[in-house]
Design a protein around this motif. Structure first.
Motif, short mmCIF file in Angstrom:
data_model
loop_
_atom_site.label_atom_id
_atom_site.label_comp_id
_atom_site.label_asym_id
_atom_site.label_seq_id
_atom_site.Cartn_x
_atom_site.Cartn_y
_atom_site.Cartn_z
N THR A 17 -36.30 19.87 -41.81
CA THR A 17 -37.23 20.10 -40.38
C THR A 17 -36.47 20.45 -39.40
O THR A 17 -36.91 21.27 -38.48
CB THR A 17 -37.72 18.45 -39.99
N ASP A 276 -31.72 10.27 -27.57
CA ASP A 276 -31.07 10.19 -28.84
C ASP A 276 -29.77 11.09 -29.07
O ASP A 276 -29.16 11.49 -27.87
CB ASP A 276 -32.11 10.82 -29.98
N GLU A 362 -44.56 15.39 -29.88
CA GLU A 362 -44.64 15.06 -31.14
C GLU A 362 -44.51 13.68 -31.31
O GLU A 362 -43.69 12.79 -30.47
CB GLU A 362 -43.28 15.46 -32.33
N SER A 364 -42.51 11.84 -32.89
CA SER A 364 -41.42 11.31 -33.31
C SER A 364 -40.55 11.52 -31.85
O SER A 364 -39.32 11.96 -31.94
CB SER A 364 -40.88 12.35 -34.27
N LYS A 375 -37.43 20.23 -27.65
CA LYS A 375 -37.87 19.17 -27.09
C LYS A 375 -36.79 18.66 -26.16
O LYS A 375 -35.49 19.02 -26.24
CB LYS A 375 -38.29 18.20 -27.85
N GLY A 482 -38.36 15.23 -43.42
CA GLY A 482 -37.49 16.22 -43.70
C GLY A 482 -36.20 16.47 -43.05
O GLY A 482 -35.60 17.45 -42.87
N THR A 483 -35.74 15.11 -42.44
CA THR A 483 -34.54 14.95 -41.61
C THR A 483 -33.48 13.93 -42.34
O THR A 483 -32.53 13.64 -41.79
CB THR A 483 -34.70 14.65 -40.39
C1 G16 Z 1 -36.65 16.67 -35.97
C2 G16 Z 1 -37.46 18.00 -35.43
C3 G16 Z 1 -38.72 17.20 -35.01
C4 G16 Z 1 -39.57 16.31 -35.95
C5 G16 Z 1 -38.47 15.17 -36.40
C6 G16 Z 1 -39.03 14.21 -37.55
O1 G16 Z 1 -36.31 15.96 -34.96
O2 G16 Z 1 -37.29 18.55 -34.50
O3 G16 Z 1 -39.74 18.45 -34.83
O4 G16 Z 1 -40.57 16.00 -35.56
O5 G16 Z 1 -37.14 15.76 -37.10
O6 G16 Z 1 -39.01 15.00 -38.61
P1 G16 Z 1 -39.16 14.22 -40.15
O7 G16 Z 1 -40.40 13.39 -39.93
O8 G16 Z 1 -39.35 15.46 -40.94
O9 G16 Z 1 -38.17 13.39 -40.25
P2 G16 Z 1 -34.81 15.76 -34.55
O10 G16 Z 1 -34.91 14.88 -33.11
O11 G16 Z 1 -34.23 14.92 -35.67
O12 G16 Z 1 -34.32 16.95 -34.23
#
Ligand code: G16
Length: 538
Positions: A17, A276, A362, A364, A375, A482-483
């Protein structure tokens, strides 16, 4: 001296992601980070002599990879690198530096809200010249290069001293070490009414900001305490630590518990916020009230004309698909379009560049605007402070008035973390197969797998989450994160709309109880994953 080092591809270097995220121990394998960085460069064209921005959230292994990236940028022909002092830059500050300096792009070292330390996570992502995360086309090109890479270029050279602000040369490349906070703080002053906020603080507004031992501590201290005049100590956990003090730098009700407990109890400060690991997420709480990120987006969109940077109004709103429909109601009332994109900030870039949307958000814990292409945690905090100062109301009053005007979208996300990957994939496939037969059952009016057609570049992105859409805006959505870096994380997003103000004060999980039960039974979560309960509820 430029060296060409022979290497072999590693499996699994496909960006998720938000860039490539893996365990630190994976990144520490010889050539692993180098392979990915070279694959980034191999996917780019015509950057020789141009400027690159480099910085990271300071997590464990940041220092080492900053030096690797510097040497490789020099060997690959970049003309200049702008790097944060000590290798530090928050993600939104990096985005701003790319835009301000018209840089070719940037490399951001971060695994965002994921835990850090030797056993934690690390990550690398590339942002393009608009300051935003590389679009899918580019991340797929990077992935293709990782699969065939045979060598990478680096420079035989000692580490660059990043302790002090100043200029260096690395081979024929210039290196400028900048203060990570200065330019970002100056940008914030152009967007918000600092005098108005100062006046509100003088008349008694109190707050706590939890830096979560991550990157935003210094930004928070500079802006909130030193510039706006909040009392010293307003910023807690304000020193960035490589392992975030052993905590999970994820600003939500679970991981920012101490802050939330104090503000929500009603005995703490008027306003609470947190950011974060890399400073792009935000949590907003007021005395006795938690503001969901989806509500925060809607409330900001409805009120942002109160901040000087947005007084001319907004062009449109964008939200990720799983984010609640609260923002859609604001857009409708304002006669604006609300775009629905897949999860991932990268999908907002085209809309912001084309001035189709001014504010994006979002579920999230991400909110931001066209001031950068990421963001931005502190931006959201300052926007709330500006709104609180202009409306001279409490957070709770503002939220309740918003619900009274637009109705309330009850919303929750249930995460089942570190589920067996095969079981999670099986569950998603099972849902996909059931889609046609689900319509007509349980008030489901439409059931699909979300796909997005980008209105600007025409690209189509498929497989972005299973949606069960019911009457009157109720929804249950399933997707795999996806993270994550271990197993799979199943995310279930549950929402219903309530227009009647007399029903706006229910506890969220109770208000959504029927849909929660349905979400578990339709997907057979317990049977297929062995999990009777989610790991995290936000
Ligand atoms: C990343 C992305 C966001 C996404 C979030 C959660 O955030 O930049 O756009 O909403 O991951 O993604 P997932 O639901 O696939 O875990 P960050 O703050 O981790 O960079």
């Amino acid at each position: 001296m430029i060296e060409t080092i022979a290497t072999k591809p590693f499996d699994g270097q496909r960006p998720g992601t938000s860039g490539l995220r893996k365990k630190v121990t994976v990144f520490q394998q010889p050539h692993y980070a180098e392979n990915f960085i070279q694959s980034i460069f191999n996917s780019l064209e015509s950057f020789v002599g141009k400027t690159l921005v480099i910085g990271g959230d300071g997590r464990f292994y940041n220092k080492e990879v900053v030096q690797i990236a510097l040497r490789m940028a020099a060997a690959n022909g970049f003309g200049k690198v702008i790097v944060g002092q000590n290798g530090l830059l928050s993600t939104p500050a990096a985005s701003h530096l790319i835009r301000k300096n018209q840089a070719f792009g940037g490399i951001i070292l971060s695994a965002s809200h994921n835990p850090g330390g030797p056993d934690g996570d690390f990550g690398i992502k590339y942002n393009a010249s608009n300051g935003g995360p590389a679009p899918e086309k580019l991340t797929e090109a990077m992935f293709a290069h990782t699969q065939t890479i045979a060598s990478y270029k680096t420079l035989r050279h000692a580490d660059v001293n990043l302790d002090k602000i100043g200029h260096h040369t690395l081979g024929s490349m210039q290196v400028e070490v900048v203060d990570p906070v200065t330019d970002y703080a100056a940008l914030m002053q152009t967007l918000f009414d600092f005098d108005l906020i100062r006046a509100r603080i003088k008349s008694g507004l109190t707050m706590k900001f939890d830096g979560m031992s991550a990157i935003t501590g210094p930004y928070g201290k500079h802006i909130l305490e030193d510039t706006l005049g909040f009392a010293q100590g307003t910023v807690i956990n304000g020193t960035p630590l490589p392992d975030f003090g052993g905590h999970h730098p994820d600003p939500n009700l679970v991981h920012a518990k101490e802050l939330c407990d104090s503000v929500l109890s009603g005995n703490g400060p008027d306003f609470g916020a947190a950011s974060d690991g890399d400073g792009d997420r935000n949590l907003i709480v007021g005395k006795g009230i938690y503001v969901t990120p989806s509500d925060s987006l809607a409330i900001i969109a409805a009120n942002m004309h109160l901040a000087p940077g947005y007084k001319a109004g907004i062009a449109g709103i964008a939200r990720s698909m799983p984010t609640s429909g609260a923002a859609d109601r604001v857009a409708a009332k304002m006669g604006l379009k609300c775009y629905e994109t897949p999860t991932g900030w990268k999908f907002f870039g085209n809309l912001l560049d084309a001035n189709k949307a001014t504010v994006c958000g979002e579920e999230s814990f991400g909110t931001g605007s066209n001031h950068v292409r990421e963001k931005d945690g502190l931006w959201a905090v300052l926007m709330w402070l500006n709104i609180l100062a202009a409306r001279k109301q409490s957070v709770a009053d503002i939220v309740h008035a918003h619900w009274a005007e637009y109705g309330r979208n009850y919303y929750t996300r249930h995460d089942y973390e570190e589920v067996d990957l095969a079981a999670a994939t099986n569950l998603m496939n099972g849902l996909r197969n059931q889609l046609p037969s689900l319509v007509g059952q349980h008030s489901i009016e439409k059931a699909d797998d979300f796909a997005y057609d980008d209105p600007i570049d025409g690209s189509r992105t498929t497989g972005q989450g299973i949606r069960l859409l019911m009457a009157n805006g109720a929804r249950v959505i399933y997707r795999l994160s996806g993270t994550g870096t271990a197993g799979a994380t199943l995310r279930v997003y549950i929402e219903k709309y309530e227009s009647d103000p007399s029903k706006h004060n229910q506890e969220t999980q109770s208000a959504l109880a029927n849909l929660i039960t349905l979400s578990r039974s339709v997907a057979q979560i317990e049977k297929l994953t062995g999990r009777a309960q989610p790991t995290v509820i936000t």
